[in-house]
Design an enzyme around this catalytic site. Sequence first.
Site, PDB file in Angstrom:
ATOM      1  N   ASP A   1       0.745  -1.086   0.033  1.00 28.01           N
ATOM      2  CA  ASP A   1       0.080   0.007  -0.042  1.00 28.01           C
ATOM      3  C   ASP A   1       0.681   1.235   0.043  1.00 28.01           C
ATOM      4  O   ASP A   1       0.601   2.187   0.713  1.00 28.01           O
ATOM      5  CB  ASP A   1      -0.811   0.007   1.092  1.00 28.01           C
ATOM      6  CG  ASP A   1      -1.944  -1.065   1.226  1.00 28.01           C
ATOM      7  OD1 ASP A   1      -2.033  -2.056   0.275  1.00 28.01           O
ATOM      8  OD2 ASP A   1      -2.751  -1.083   2.087  1.00 28.01           O
TER       9      ASP A   1
ATOM     10  N   LYS B   1      -7.077  -4.931  -3.078  1.00 28.63           N
ATOM     11  CA  LYS B   1      -7.904  -5.187  -2.076  1.00 28.63           C
ATOM     12  C   LYS B   1      -8.955  -4.157  -1.601  1.00 28.63           C
ATOM     13  O   LYS B   1      -8.549  -3.096  -1.867  1.00 28.63           O
ATOM     14  CB  LYS B   1      -7.094  -5.833  -1.007  1.00 28.63           C
ATOM     15  CG  LYS B   1      -6.071  -4.594  -0.490  1.00 28.63           C
ATOM     16  CD  LYS B   1      -5.149  -5.121   0.745  1.00 28.63           C
ATOM     17  CE  LYS B   1      -4.008  -4.138   1.080  1.00 28.63           C
ATOM     18  NZ  LYS B   1      -4.991  -3.140   1.960  1.00 28.63           N
TER      19      LYS B   1
ATOM     20  N   CYS C   1      -1.823  -2.372   7.619  1.00 23.91           N
ATOM     21  CA  CYS C   1      -1.768  -3.333   6.656  1.00 23.91           C
ATOM     22  C   CYS C   1      -0.393  -4.308   6.440  1.00 23.91           C
ATOM     23  O   CYS C   1      -0.540  -5.022   6.124  1.00 23.91           O
ATOM     24  CB  CYS C   1      -2.297  -2.599   5.283  1.00 23.91           C
ATOM     25  SG  CYS C   1      -3.942  -1.940   5.255  1.00 23.91           S
TER      26      CYS C   1
END
Length: 176
Positions: A9, A90, A131
């Site tokens: 990310d 995602k 994450c």
Amino acid sequence: MSRALIIVDVQNDFCEGGSLAVTGGEQVARDISATLAGPNDYDHVVATKDYHVDPGAHFEEWPAHCVAGTFGAEFHPELETEKVEAVFLKGQEAAAYSGFEGVANGIGLAAWLRMRNVTEVDVVGIATDYCVRATALDAVREGFDTTVLLGLTAAVASESRETALADLSAAGAHVS
């Protein structure tokens, strides 16, 4: 047996100036790029992206971020992505913290890694306490020898970072 780097990310919305910015995100992008530019022993490099279409209640908990098709959802420009073989999206329809919840061309991250005989993964990116933590914990659960490269991550807060590191160690992940 091979080794992979999982970049989690490193997106505009999670770096300075983004809608859900994490201090140090831009530097993480630079440092990951420098790592990939130099000598390394990664057989594979993959990345994850938060990529929200309609994440339901997720935007009640967090500000809108990484909306599919927006600048905020794109990789930060300081992140060199030339060596990234696959991008796992995602969180399209619900909150998703782990890269193992994402898919690339219909294939989940665990299956993609196993198809390439990966046994060891290093996890880097944003945010250490969300994450990155979730991705590394799932990597351990999936049976991969997992290391979080702490110098290539940025955390939302120091307290939650420390909790995440304790969780990772307790699960059997290495932190270096």
